[in-house]
Design an enzyme around this catalytic site. Structure first.
Site, PDB file in Angstrom:
ATOM      1  N   GLU A 146      -3.656   5.798   5.492  1.00 47.70           N
ATOM      2  CA  GLU A 146      -3.434   7.298   4.946  1.00 47.70           C
ATOM      3  C   GLU A 146      -1.721   7.452   5.014  1.00 47.70           C
ATOM      4  OE1 GLU A 146      -5.248   9.091   3.768  1.00 47.70           O
ATOM      5  OE2 GLU A 146      -7.348   8.526   4.342  1.00 47.70           O
ATOM      6  N   GLY A 193       0.579  -1.077  -0.057  1.00 42.53           N
ATOM      7  CA  GLY A 193      -0.011   0.166  -0.060  1.00 42.53           C
ATOM      8  C   GLY A 193       0.797   1.221   0.117  1.00 42.53           C
ATOM      9  N   GLN A 245       4.416  11.792  42.284  1.00 35.11           N
ATOM     10  CA  GLN A 245       5.182  12.501  41.549  1.00 35.11           C
ATOM     11  C   GLN A 245       5.076  11.789  39.992  1.00 35.11           C
ATOM     12  OE1 GLN A 245       9.081  13.670  42.819  1.00 35.11           O
ATOM     13  NE2 GLN A 245       8.151  15.187  44.009  1.00 35.11           N
TER      14      GLN A 245
HETATM   15  P1  TGC Z   1       4.906  11.355  -6.572  1.00 42.67           P
HETATM   16  O1  TGC Z   1       5.887  11.057  -8.143  1.00 42.67           O
HETATM   17  O2  TGC Z   1       5.669  12.053  -5.504  1.00 42.67           O
HETATM   18  O3  TGC Z   1       3.723  12.001  -6.960  1.00 42.67           O
HETATM   19  C1  TGC Z   1       2.824  11.572  -7.972  1.00 42.67           C
HETATM   20  C2  TGC Z   1       1.906  12.814  -8.530  1.00 42.67           C
HETATM   21  O4  TGC Z   1       1.054  13.237  -7.330  1.00 42.67           O
HETATM   22  C3  TGC Z   1       1.184  14.259  -6.725  1.00 42.67           C
HETATM   23  N1  TGC Z   1       1.177  14.111  -5.224  1.00 42.67           N
HETATM   24  C4  TGC Z   1       0.285  14.994  -4.540  1.00 42.67           C
HETATM   25  N2  TGC Z   1      -0.709  15.497  -4.904  1.00 42.67           N
HETATM   26  C5  TGC Z   1      -1.461  16.024  -3.767  1.00 42.67           C
HETATM   27  N3  TGC Z   1      -1.176  15.564  -2.642  1.00 42.67           N
HETATM   28  C6  TGC Z   1      -0.158  14.898  -2.180  1.00 42.67           C
HETATM   29  N4  TGC Z   1       0.101  14.412  -0.946  1.00 42.67           N
HETATM   30  C7  TGC Z   1       0.661  14.296  -3.428  1.00 42.67           C
HETATM   31  N5  TGC Z   1       1.849  13.634  -3.320  1.00 42.67           N
HETATM   32  C8  TGC Z   1       2.128  13.695  -4.594  1.00 42.67           C
HETATM   33  C9  TGC Z   1       2.667  14.583  -7.482  1.00 42.67           C
HETATM   34  O5  TGC Z   1       2.832  16.139  -7.268  1.00 42.67           O
HETATM   35  C10 TGC Z   1       2.620  13.981  -8.721  1.00 42.67           C
HETATM   36  O6  TGC Z   1       1.755  14.747  -9.414  1.00 42.67           O
HETATM   37  P2  TGC Z   1       2.056  14.901 -11.095  1.00 42.67           P
HETATM   38  O7  TGC Z   1       0.874  15.899 -11.499  1.00 42.67           O
HETATM   39  O8  TGC Z   1       3.214  15.453 -11.186  1.00 42.67           O
HETATM   40  O9  TGC Z   1       2.021  13.719 -11.664  1.00 42.67           O
HETATM   41  O10 TGC Z   1       4.425   9.968  -6.127  1.00 42.67           O
HETATM   42  P3  TGC Z   1       5.473   8.689  -5.668  1.00 42.67           P
HETATM   43  O11 TGC Z   1       4.832   7.563  -6.415  1.00 42.67           O
HETATM   44  O12 TGC Z   1       6.813   8.841  -5.430  1.00 42.67           O
HETATM   45  O13 TGC Z   1       4.975   8.516  -4.265  1.00 42.67           O
HETATM   46  C11 TGC Z   1       5.080   9.205  -3.088  1.00 42.67           C
HETATM   47  C12 TGC Z   1       4.317   8.584  -1.607  1.00 42.67           C
HETATM   48  C13 TGC Z   1       5.242   7.435  -1.214  1.00 42.67           C
HETATM   49  C14 TGC Z   1       4.556   9.871  -0.926  1.00 42.67           C
HETATM   50  C15 TGC Z   1       2.868   8.133  -1.894  1.00 42.67           C
HETATM   51  O14 TGC Z   1       2.993   7.116  -2.870  1.00 42.67           O
HETATM   52  C16 TGC Z   1       2.372   7.900  -0.811  1.00 42.67           C
HETATM   53  O15 TGC Z   1       1.577   8.978  -0.146  1.00 42.67           O
HETATM   54  N6  TGC Z   1       2.181   6.621  -0.442  1.00 42.67           N
HETATM   55  C17 TGC Z   1       1.285   6.226   0.606  1.00 42.67           C
HETATM   56  C18 TGC Z   1      -0.098   5.811   0.084  1.00 42.67           C
HETATM   57  C19 TGC Z   1      -1.059   5.934   1.174  1.00 42.67           C
HETATM   58  O16 TGC Z   1      -1.064   6.770   1.965  1.00 42.67           O
HETATM   59  N7  TGC Z   1      -2.067   5.168   1.098  1.00 42.67           N
HETATM   60  C20 TGC Z   1      -3.512   5.444   1.725  1.00 42.67           C
HETATM   61  C21 TGC Z   1      -4.448   4.665   1.106  1.00 42.67           C
HETATM   62  S1  TGC Z   1      -6.158   5.088   1.414  1.00 42.67           S
HETATM   63  C22 TGC Z   1      -6.362   4.768   2.998  1.00 42.67           C
HETATM   64  O17 TGC Z   1      -5.451   4.485   3.834  1.00 42.67           O
HETATM   65  C23 TGC Z   1      -7.653   5.203   3.753  1.00 42.67           C
HETATM   66  S2  TGC Z   1      -7.816   4.908   5.343  1.00 42.67           S
HETATM   67  C24 TGC Z   1      -9.369   5.813   5.762  1.00 42.67           C
HETATM   68  C25 TGC Z   1     -10.019   5.678   6.885  1.00 42.67           C
HETATM   69  O18 TGC Z   1     -10.469   4.497   7.180  1.00 42.67           O
HETATM   70  O19 TGC Z   1      -9.842   6.725   7.545  1.00 42.67           O
HETATM   71  P1  FAD Z   2       3.307  -1.666   3.282  1.00 39.59           P
HETATM   72  O1  FAD Z   2       3.436  -0.685   2.378  1.00 39.59           O
HETATM   73  O2  FAD Z   2       3.777  -3.163   3.009  1.00 39.59           O
HETATM   74  O3  FAD Z   2       4.446  -1.455   4.422  1.00 39.59           O
HETATM   75  C1  FAD Z   2       4.993  -2.237   5.308  1.00 39.59           C
HETATM   76  C2  FAD Z   2       5.920  -1.539   6.261  1.00 39.59           C
HETATM   77  O4  FAD Z   2       7.021  -1.175   5.604  1.00 39.59           O
HETATM   78  C3  FAD Z   2       5.410  -0.319   7.065  1.00 39.59           C
HETATM   79  O5  FAD Z   2       5.824  -0.071   8.321  1.00 39.59           O
HETATM   80  C4  FAD Z   2       5.917   0.778   6.337  1.00 39.59           C
HETATM   81  O6  FAD Z   2       6.010   2.173   6.847  1.00 39.59           O
HETATM   82  C5  FAD Z   2       7.272   0.085   5.651  1.00 39.59           C
HETATM   83  N1  FAD Z   2       7.798   1.023   4.731  1.00 39.59           N
HETATM   84  C6  FAD Z   2       7.214   1.006   3.300  1.00 39.59           C
HETATM   85  N2  FAD Z   2       7.930   1.659   2.369  1.00 39.59           N
HETATM   86  C7  FAD Z   2       8.973   2.079   3.081  1.00 39.59           C
HETATM   87  C8  FAD Z   2      10.131   2.809   2.826  1.00 39.59           C
HETATM   88  N3  FAD Z   2      10.034   3.340   1.531  1.00 39.59           N
HETATM   89  N4  FAD Z   2      11.105   3.039   3.656  1.00 39.59           N
HETATM   90  C9  FAD Z   2      10.889   2.574   5.033  1.00 39.59           C
HETATM   91  N5  FAD Z   2       9.852   1.728   5.266  1.00 39.59           N
HETATM   92  C10 FAD Z   2       8.895   1.571   4.284  1.00 39.59           C
HETATM   93  N6  FAD Z   2      -6.297   1.856   1.880  1.00 39.59           N
HETATM   94  C11 FAD Z   2      -7.219   2.311   0.861  1.00 39.59           C
HETATM   95  O7  FAD Z   2      -7.089   2.310  -0.404  1.00 39.59           O
HETATM   96  N7  FAD Z   2      -8.583   2.502   1.144  1.00 39.59           N
HETATM   97  C12 FAD Z   2      -8.927   2.493   2.450  1.00 39.59           C
HETATM   98  O8  FAD Z   2     -10.211   2.954   2.819  1.00 39.59           O
HETATM   99  C13 FAD Z   2      -8.261   1.808   3.543  1.00 39.59           C
HETATM  100  N8  FAD Z   2      -8.551   1.702   4.858  1.00 39.59           N
HETATM  101  C14 FAD Z   2      -8.012   0.959   5.661  1.00 39.59           C
HETATM  102  C15 FAD Z   2      -8.299   0.661   6.927  1.00 39.59           C
HETATM  103  C16 FAD Z   2      -7.596   0.033   7.887  1.00 39.59           C
HETATM  104  C17 FAD Z   2      -8.157  -0.473   9.179  1.00 39.59           C
HETATM  105  C18 FAD Z   2      -6.387  -0.372   7.673  1.00 39.59           C
HETATM  106  C19 FAD Z   2      -5.368  -1.094   8.457  1.00 39.59           C
HETATM  107  C20 FAD Z   2      -5.673  -0.014   6.500  1.00 39.59           C
HETATM  108  C21 FAD Z   2      -6.603   0.807   5.240  1.00 39.59           C
HETATM  109  N9  FAD Z   2      -5.917   0.935   4.270  1.00 39.59           N
HETATM  110  C22 FAD Z   2      -7.011   1.467   3.138  1.00 39.59           C
HETATM  111  C23 FAD Z   2      -4.653   0.559   3.666  1.00 39.59           C
HETATM  112  C24 FAD Z   2      -3.426   1.493   4.302  1.00 39.59           C
HETATM  113  O9  FAD Z   2      -3.652   2.610   3.647  1.00 39.59           O
HETATM  114  C25 FAD Z   2      -2.238   0.577   4.012  1.00 39.59           C
HETATM  115  O10 FAD Z   2      -2.343  -0.408   5.153  1.00 39.59           O
HETATM  116  C26 FAD Z   2      -1.016   1.444   4.134  1.00 39.59           C
HETATM  117  O11 FAD Z   2      -0.832   2.402   3.237  1.00 39.59           O
HETATM  118  C27 FAD Z   2       0.289   0.598   4.423  1.00 39.59           C
HETATM  119  O12 FAD Z   2       0.155  -0.153   3.206  1.00 39.59           O
HETATM  120  P2  FAD Z   2       0.496  -1.926   3.581  1.00 39.59           P
HETATM  121  O13 FAD Z   2      -0.511  -2.435   4.548  1.00 39.59           O
HETATM  122  O14 FAD Z   2       0.617  -2.474   2.243  1.00 39.59           O
HETATM  123  O15 FAD Z   2       2.045  -1.945   3.987  1.00 39.59           O
END
Ligand code: TGC
Ligand code: FAD
Length: 387
Positions: A367, A141, A283
């Site tokens: 996130e 992710g 404390q």
């Molecule tokens: P990178 O090459 O840096 O960027 C690609 C394009 O995206 C733009 N960009 C952003 N735009 C808006 N907000 C941001 N935070 C942005 N970060 C990057 C960037 O400018 C570029 O745009 P363009 O137009 O030039 O193409 O991308 P990268 O592949 O190197 O990725 C960087 C990294 C590691 C930070 C990104 O992949 C990342 O944030 N990874 C974490 C993924 C993540 O957070 N997943 C969450 C899934 S959703 C979820 O967890 C929902 S839980 C919800 C709940 O239950 O509350």
């Molecule tokens: P991985 O990406 O496999 O990471 C494993 C470990 O490696 C982590 O400790 C991470 O920090 C570390 N790591 C990864 N890359 C690096 C690096 N370059 N350097 C150092 N350390 C690194 N996703 C959605 O799209 N939609 C949702 O609605 C959503 N809801 C969620 C709800 C819950 C309850 C949970 C638990 C997760 C949810 N997610 C959702 C997914 C969530 O965004 C991912 O779990 C998260 O982004 C991490 O991805 P992963 O679990 O595959 O871990």
């Protein structure tokens, strides 16, 4: 006696507008009256309290910062306070609102066609339709740029294949915003629950966020009409921009979890008598309580400043990363320490810290994990992406 509020030592409340304070009060009342009485049972039964959705919608909490289409059009600080109060109840409820508002309604509002907006936004604001957001895949992710889910054009339709993992609201969603690779870049598909080839089984046995639905999504040759593709974006910027909105809310939410833990501890340590005096008069316990208040205060000031920057249109994603990292880490440390200070009682769901502690293990992972946010800040400082 001090007149300071132990849960708001720097009186950040006085920095709110009348409307912001009103929003906070109405959500706080909802949480006290309708969430807290049932949330322990939801934890034990591994159940999302879906019966609360109509009231959440009636309070205007779904898509609250969007304009038009039945949305409340509140500012960013008000949205933050909504997240904070909901998460004081449970992270699962804040998750529901984050996903619906920031990850589903926001991309439809920002990147959708007028027809898509008319169809989904009023229904989602009123809670009649529920959405989910599919970005994460089983192979990793943290690196969504490596997604395998893909779609190919077939006449005027698209054929979608692949899978998503850990998706909040997945099994109860009427529509999933699914991000997939295409020959034209990464696109967002509005996959409807009854489309043949689409399945969303719930993930069982979670020990965290038990009052929230988490699912896998599977796409086996799902035929999606062009009318269901978001026309406004074709790159990773699409989903990442949604994450910035949701992460912003998460900068506020865990403050509520930490406040709930501190409030419970203040009461418990007054009543618990050990070595002939209340625990709160020793404390080390005072140092630990003071440290919680210090961390909460810093997080409140950070969140409020971030909200004001967002309302001025000056928010940078690196600032959101720093605040998500700081505030979730703060709350997780507070919840773990609160659990310990309750002694054996701390492992019981009768007290709130263990529930918040377990929830926050998800919040620090989703996130963007803590490490990813640290690396985003590192990139901002050095100019080098070290992911
Ligand atoms: P990178 O090459 O840096 O960027 C690609 C394009 O995206 C733009 N960009 C952003 N735009 C808006 N907000 C941001 N935070 C942005 N970060 C990057 C960037 O400018 C570029 O745009 P363009 O137009 O030039 O193409 O991308 P990268 O592949 O190197 O990725 C960087 C990294 C590691 C930070 C990104 O992949 C990342 O944030 N990874 C974490 C993924 C993540 O957070 N997943 C969450 C899934 S959703 C979820 O967890 C929902 S839980 C919800 C709940 O239950 O509350
Ligand atoms: P991985 O990406 O496999 O990471 C494993 C470990 O490696 C982590 O400790 C991470 O920090 C570390 N790591 C990864 N890359 C690096 C690096 N370059 N350097 C150092 N350390 C690194 N996703 C959605 O799209 N939609 C949702 O609605 C959503 N809801 C969620 C709800 C819950 C309850 C949970 C638990 C997760 C949810 N997610 C959702 C997914 C969530 O965004 C991912 O779990 C998260 O982004 C991490 O991805 P992963 O679990 O595959 O871990």
């Amino acid at each position: 006696m001090s007149s300071l509020n132990p849960l708001d030592l720097f009186d950040t409340r006085s920095l709110l507008s009348e409307e912001e304070a009103m929003v906070q009060d109405s959500v706080a009342r909802f949480v006290d009256e309708q969430v807290l009485p049932i949330i322990r049972e939801c934890l034990e039964q591994h159940r999302f309290p879906r019966e609360l959705v109509p009231e959440i919608a009636a309070l205007g909490l779904l898509g609250s910062s969007l304009e038009g289409y039945g949305c409340a059009g509140l500012n960013a600080v008000a949205y933050g306070l909504i997240c904070q109060e909901l998460e004081r109840g449970d992270s699962g409820l804040r998750s529901f609102v984050s996903v619906q508002s920031s990850l589903v309604m926001y991309p439809i509002h920002t990147y959708g066609s007028e027809e898509q907006k008319q169809r989904w936004l009023p229904a989602m604001a009123s809670g009649e339709a529920i959405g989910c957001f599919g970005l994460t895949e089983p192979q990793g992710g943290s690196d969504p740029g490596n997604m395998k889910t893909h779609a190919k054009r077939d006449g005027s339709d698209w054929i979608l294949n692949g899978s998503k993992m850990w998706i909040t609201n997945g099994s109860i969603a009427d529509v999933a915003v699914v991000w997939a690779r295409t020959d034209e870049g990464i696109k967002g598909f509005l996959v409807e629950k009854d489309m043949p080839g689409f399945e969303a089984p719930e993930i069982e046995n979670k020990m965290s966020l038990r009052a929230s639905v988490t699912s896998a999504l599977f796409f086996d040759n799902v035929r999606v009409p062009e009318a269901n593709v978001l026309p406004g974006v074709s790159s990773l910027r699409g989903p990442l921009s949604c994450l910035t909105q949701a992460r912003y809310g998460i900068c506020w939410g865990p403050i509520g979890s930490a406040q709930a833990c501190l409030a419970e501890l203040l009461e418990y340590t007054q009543d618990r008598v050990l070595f002939g005096r209340p625990l709160s008069h020793t404390q080390l316990i005072q140092v630990r309580l003071a440290d919680m208040a210090r961390r909460i205060t810093a997080a409140q000031l950070l969140a409020l400043r971030l909200g004001r920057l967002k309302d001025e249109g000056r928010l940078d994603p690196a600032q959101v990363s720093l605040a998500k990292w700081n505030n979730v880490r703060m709350a997780l440390d507070v919840a773990r320490d609160a659990r310990d200070m309750l002694g054996g009682s701390g492992i019981s769901a009768e007290y709130v810290p263990i529930r918040h502690m377990l929830n926050l293990e998800s919040v620090i992972t989703y996130e963007g994990t803590e490490s990813i946010h640290q690396l985003v800040v590192g990139k901002e400082l050095t100019g080098a992406a070290a992911f």
